[in-house]
Design an enzyme around this catalytic site. Structure first.
Site, PDB file in Angstrom:
ATOM      1  N   ASP A 208       0.839  -1.210   0.000  1.00 18.57           N
ATOM      2  CA  ASP A 208       0.000   0.000   0.000  1.00 18.57           C
ATOM      3  C   ASP A 208       0.869   1.252   0.000  1.00 18.57           C
ATOM      4  O   ASP A 208       0.562   2.239  -0.677  1.00 18.57           O
ATOM      5  CB  ASP A 208      -1.004  -0.005   1.169  1.00 18.57           C
ATOM      6  CG  ASP A 208      -0.405  -0.526   2.463  1.00 18.57           C
ATOM      7  OD1 ASP A 208       0.837  -0.612   2.563  1.00 18.57           O
ATOM      8  OD2 ASP A 208      -1.176  -0.844   3.380  1.00 18.57           O
TER       9      ASP A 208
ATOM     10  N   MET B   1      -2.461  -5.559   3.902  1.00 20.50           N
ATOM     11  CA  MET B   1      -1.977  -4.226   3.524  1.00 20.50           C
ATOM     12  C   MET B   1      -3.188  -3.404   3.136  1.00 20.50           C
ATOM     13  O   MET B   1      -3.962  -3.813   2.291  1.00 20.50           O
ATOM     14  CB  MET B   1      -1.026  -4.359   2.331  1.00 20.50           C
ATOM     15  CG  MET B   1       0.248  -5.040   2.729  1.00 20.50           C
ATOM     16  SD  MET B   1       1.125  -4.086   3.942  1.00 20.50           S
ATOM     17  CE  MET B   1       1.879  -5.390   4.882  1.00 20.50           C
ATOM     18  N   CYS B   2      -3.376  -2.306   3.785  1.00 18.86           N
ATOM     19  CA  CYS B   2      -4.727  -1.808   3.747  1.00 18.86           C
ATOM     20  C   CYS B   2      -4.846  -0.380   4.230  1.00 18.86           C
ATOM     21  O   CYS B   2      -3.872   0.240   4.638  1.00 18.86           O
ATOM     22  CB  CYS B   2      -5.591  -2.672   4.666  1.00 18.86           C
ATOM     23  SG  CYS B   2      -5.287  -4.417   4.460  1.00 18.86           S
ATOM     24  N   GLY B   3      -6.086   0.093   4.178  1.00 19.24           N
ATOM     25  CA  GLY B   3      -6.418   1.371   4.773  1.00 19.24           C
ATOM     26  C   GLY B   3      -7.405   1.165   5.908  1.00 19.24           C
ATOM     27  O   GLY B   3      -8.311   0.331   5.819  1.00 19.24           O
ATOM     28  N   THR B 149     -10.287  -0.863   4.158  1.00 22.90           N
ATOM     29  CA  THR B 149     -10.147  -1.167   2.738  1.00 22.90           C
ATOM     30  C   THR B 149      -8.971  -2.114   2.600  1.00 22.90           C
ATOM     31  O   THR B 149      -7.929  -1.894   3.197  1.00 22.90           O
ATOM     32  CB  THR B 149      -9.880   0.097   1.907  1.00 22.90           C
ATOM     33  OG1 THR B 149      -8.632   0.676   2.288  1.00 22.90           O
ATOM     34  CG2 THR B 149     -10.994   1.123   2.094  1.00 22.90           C
TER      35      THR B 149
END
Lengths: 442, 298, 229
Positions: A208, B1-3, B149
């Protein structure tokens, strides 16, 4: 006394002479073995795959007369200026520092004459290299030695290095002997110290964040340059998929045979997977995302011949990269220098202490007396010849399989000699339709 | 891996706007996680009532007679409110555990997203804006909420693999990072009686916290224990009926920003998730320290 | 003063416009409005221009800056002024992690606090932080100067090379191979200059700082230091 027959002395397989010597060395020195090069183990490799040439069911092409194209486009996904190479064999990233300036120049000369690209390494971009490379890929590494926006803009592509095959998950180590004035200046380090490289990038972690880092690089370079992401072959399905999700134009996948300037032997030999096992997983990831051939795949780690090139491409790679083979072509480990290798306590073909800077071939050194022995023009010529031969070999095989372009080779053109290579490559064992593991897991 | 986004309201006047604020925050984090999205919303429950939020790939088939079947199984009246692939089942709170267990028997194709007096969880595969629209999150009210997310690392992109994960009543957990010892921990938790729906590392963390709570720890203690027992990289945001917690691993290189005003405590993986919150320009904004548990409770 | 509305005109247009300016432009002052935490604002600049961002930014604001002065009237996300070559970046608010990472030159001023890994792997940049800095700051820092008016978090200067660190407040812990060093007259002089350029000379005096640097024990491998690796 009667002399009965004795049981002959028996060397332990577990505690072999090699193992015992290493234990004694560790006990005496207190340091793990650091060396260059990739894995020296016997690994399942392309040697265990064979091509199924054409006969009656398929029609072969005439060598030298009927066209078999070899060109490849890299970076067609987002970059405004994708790279077009004449041959699918590129030169892998090797640092100035690990290699001498003249050796970098020779790589640039040979690659450019053969119509392919070279790659910088963990020491920044040198004039020798930029000046002599028609197409130069600039590595963006955790250390960021010499990193600057001018070089970023004068590169033809940018390779964000997350890992390498010799040490997925590890940083590097350049021992003090090689931190010469020039290397020290380029890396902004005190002369003569051991250089410890980080294993993660200093300003991002994970896919990310990588996506945002790629955005920054694209903005700085006006979205012109292809962005490669290089990974060490350890979890290639996930890492390839995540590189694609993070926005890579090209994925560079390096198997455990891939060389390195210097790292722990224990790392080289015990972490990562052979490239044969890596390619099918990476290709599967690309296919699952609908990105095979859209995000190009460059594979490396033990590529030696045109047959290796053709096999890698048949398994789904778009191009390959060579490192160790290129050094050998330049003259590294040449038996002509045997007497000097003997003086270093090794032998031609086994020399791997590239980090010590004593390379009698003048390639992996920063010692001016040594690197003067190396003629970059001759070296470039040798590399060009070798690249051309590999290409001709790959074409020979492709034509025999009835292909008018190397990239039309497919896994179905292959069979495997061993059960293990059949399972890893996902092609049938020769003479059977059996692919071990298929219909029974990945 | 994200928000990750989170909002814990202190000022009841903002409660009607919880869904609207969270939706905006969630959509801002699309780049960090385009694969799937999910949201846990906590609202003030009705006395004596509890909610099961359930999901089905074929809601028309599965939801039609579900209240009746479940009502019969637990001997109580059950009401169903459908939202796209999800539905909220309203039932007496003393029948909640029985209902959760009965679901496996009477509707094996229906998945339980959450159970509790305050919590509802909605999650699906797809872009955050589409997921938020499907469930009309923008019109939801509540006291606190957590959104996620996802950019899947190693486990599958599925509805059940989306966050938040809820492994205990009124609990939820979301994660940014990647755990490195979750397989061993999962085996141990299974041995101790926990059950798992996915191969996701985050579900292990959620189950770990639930297990610690079952053992009698409070949430703060459970998160402290997690600092010792969970290896790898993580930023967790957790919710309970009345609380909201944040913890980062000791290396703490995944991003995390927090903001606090008299009206709320907010969490975002990036500051831009917070930019449209009321009064953000005067909020106290900081980054949570590594290996430090933050917890707010009403 | 030229005004650029980032929300309306977009990031690509902003950077393209700023990259198009060379040393001869008379459009030397720019204001960017509506940054809303966006990433990669004003990256790769290479002209003596003055850019003011009105609001907070996301990752890598002013990354790889050369020559330009970039002011942020707000806070910045991770990696502000990463790998800066020259010029000045001034942040009125706080900075997230990796501020000034791998910076090779120029001056970064953070008037609020900086989070973890401030000055990580720095290679010649000067960084002045008016507030505190977080853990693992100056990890593997190679050269340049870091001045912190407040406190430093855990593991300051871990695996440090030749960067000089000056901290006025407390240091939670020093990283491997980082030690306190004597403050000599040349350091006080250097610090006075950095405080002045960092708009902090009215806030602190050089004598109030302690200096930290490399013990240089990790410079050549020794197994007796193995626990520090």
């Amino acid at each position: 006394m009667t002399d009965f027959p004795h049981t002959p002395p028996k060397q332990s397989w577990t505690f072999s002479n090699d193992v015992n010597a290493e234990i004694r060395r560790a006990a005496a020195t207190g340091i793990y073995d650091i060396r260059g090069g990739g894995s020296k183990r016997h690994l399942p490799h392309f040697d265990d795959l064979l091509f199924l040439g054409a006969s009656i069911s398929r029609y072969p092409l005439e060598g030298y007369r009927e066209k078999c194209a070899t060109d490849v486009w890299l970076g067609t996904r987002f970059a405004k200026k994708p790279i077009h190479l004449d041959i699918p064999v590129t030169i892998a990233g090797m640092s100035f520092g690990a290699l001498s300036g003249p050796a970098k120049e020779a790589l640039g000369r040979g690659a450019s004459e053969a119509g392919t690209s070279t790659t910088t390494g963990d020491g920044g971009m040198t004039e020798e290299e930029r000046g002599h490379s028609k197409t130069l890929v600039y590595q963006y590494l955790p250390s960021r030695y010499g990193m600057n926006p001018d070089d970023l803009r004068r590169a033809d592509a940018i390779e964000v290095v997350v890992g390498q095959g010799a040490k997925p998950g590890g940083g590097g180590m350049l021992l003090g002997q090689k931190i010469s004035d020039r290397v020290a200046m380029m890396r902004n380090l005190p002369k003569g110290i051991d250089q410890r490289s980080a294993c993660r990038h200093p300003d991002w972690t994970g896919p990310d964040d990588l996506e945002i880092k790629i955005l920054e690089i694209r903005e700085i370079t006006e979205w012109e340059k292809p962005i490669y992401v290089k990974i060490g072959g350890a979890r290639p399905y996930y890492d390839t998929a995540l590189a694609v999700k993070a926005g890579a134009d090209v994925v560079v996948l390096d198997g455990m045979q891939g060389g390195t300037a210097a790292t722990q032997d224990v790392f080289i030999e015990n972490v990562g997977m052979p490239i044969l096992a890596c390619i099918p997983q990476a290709v599967k990831a690309l296919q699952d995302l609908g990105m095979h051939r859209k995000v190009q795949l460059i594979v490396s780690g033990g590529i030696r011949t045109g047959a290796d090139v053709a096999k890698a491409m048949a398994l789904g790679a778009d191009a390959v990269a060579i490192g160790t083979a290129a050094l050998v072509a330049l003259g590294d480990n040449d038996p002509a220098l045997e007497a000097e290798y003997q003086k270093l306590g090794t032998t031609a073909g086994a020399y791997d202490d590239w980090h010590e800077g004593k390379d009698p071939a003048g390639i992996t050194t920063q010692d001016p007396d040594l690197f003067k022995r190396f003629d970059p023009i001759l070296g470039g010529r040798r590399l060009k010849n070798y690249l051309k031969v590999m290409t001709l070999e790959a074409q020979t095989i492709a034509r025999a399989c009835g292909k008018n372009h190397l990239h039309n080779l497919e896994p179905e053109d292959l069979c495997a000699l061993t059960i293990e290579s059949a399972a890893m490559a996902g092609v049938p064992l020769a003479g059977t339709s059996w692919i071990p593991g298929r219909n029974g897991g990945f | 891996m994200c928000g990750i986004v989170g909002l814990f309201l202190k000022d009841p006047k903002l409660e009607p706007r919880l869904g609207e604020l969270l939706t905006d925050m969630l959509i801002t984090m699309t780049d960090r996680g385009p694969d799937s999205a999910g949201i846990a919303i906590y609202s003030r429950g009705k006395d004596g009532h509890a909610k099961l939020t359930v999901q089905s790939a074929d809601p028309d088939r599965d939801f039609a007679d579900l209240p009746e079947k479940l009502g019969k199984a637990i001997g109580a009246s059950v009401k169903l409110a459908q939202k796209d692939t999800h539905a909220v089942l309203d039932l007496p709170s003393d029948r909640l555990e029985a209902a959760r267990h009965a679901m496996r028997e009477i509707a094996p194709t229906v998945k339980v997203m959450s159970a509790g007096e305050g919590i509802e969880i909605y999650k699906e595969v797809g872009l955050p804006k589409d997921v938020a629209a499907r469930f009309d999150v923008a019109h939801m009210q509540g006291t606190h909420g957590i959104g996620h997310t996802r950019m899947a690392t190693e486990s599958a992109v599925t509805t059940m693999g989306a966050h938040p994960f809820s492994t205990g009543s009124d609990q939820c957990l979301v994660h940014n990072g990647s755990l490195s010892n979750h397989n061993g921990l999962r085996r141990e938790l299974i041995r101790q009686g926990m059950t798992f729906e996915t191969q996701n590392d985050t579900e292990v963390a959620a189950a770990y916290v639930s297990h610690k709570l079952q053992e009698g720890q409070n949430l703060g203690q459970a998160l402290e224990s997690g600092l010792d027992d969970l290896d790898g990289f993580f930023t967790f945001v957790v919710g309970t009926k009345d609380g909201f917690g944040v913890v980062r691993d000791p290396i703490a290189c995944k991003p995390a920003v927090m903001a606090e005003t008299d009206q709320y405590v907010a969490f975002g993986s990036e500051y831009r998730a917070l930019v449209n919150l009321p009064g953000i320009d005067n909020a106290r904004v900081w980054e949570p320290e590594p290996a430090t548990v933050y917890f707010w409770e009403r | 003063m030229q005004t650029f509305d980032l929300a309306a005109q977009g990031l690509r247009a902003l950077n393209q416009t700023l990259h198009g300016l060379n040393g001869t432009t008379n459009q030397t002052a720019w204001e960017v409005v509506n940054p809303k935490g966006s990433h990669a604002i004003a990256v790769g600049l290479d002209a003596p221009i003055d850019v003011t961002v009105k609001g907070s930014t996301g990752y890598y604001c002013a990354g790889m800056n050369k020559q330009a002065t970039v002011r942020v009237k707000g806070s910045v996300g991770p990696g502000v002024a990463e790998n800066m070559m020259s010029g000045t970046v001034i942040v009125d608010g706080d900075a997230s992690q990796y501020a000034g990472a791998t910076g090779r030159g120029g001056l970064l001023v953070i008037k609020g606090n900086a989070a973890s890994r401030c000055g990580i792997s720095m290679k010649g940049i000067d960084i002045v932080v008016h507030g505190n800095i977080g853990h693992m700051s100056c990890f593997m820092a190679q050269s340049g100067n870091l001045v912190v008016l407040g406190d430093a978090g855990d593991a300051l200067g871990d695996s440090l090379y030749e960067a000089r660190l000056f901290v006025r407040g407390s240091v939670k812990s020093l990283g491997a191979d980082c030690i306190e060093k004597e403050m000599r007259p040349e350091h006080l002089e250097l610090l006075a200059d950095l405080l002045k350029r960092g708009e902090a000379d009215h806030l602190a005096k050089p004598e109030e700082f302690k200096r930290y640097g490399s013990a240089r024990k990790l410079y050549n491998f020794n197994v007796d230091n193995a626990s520090a690796y």
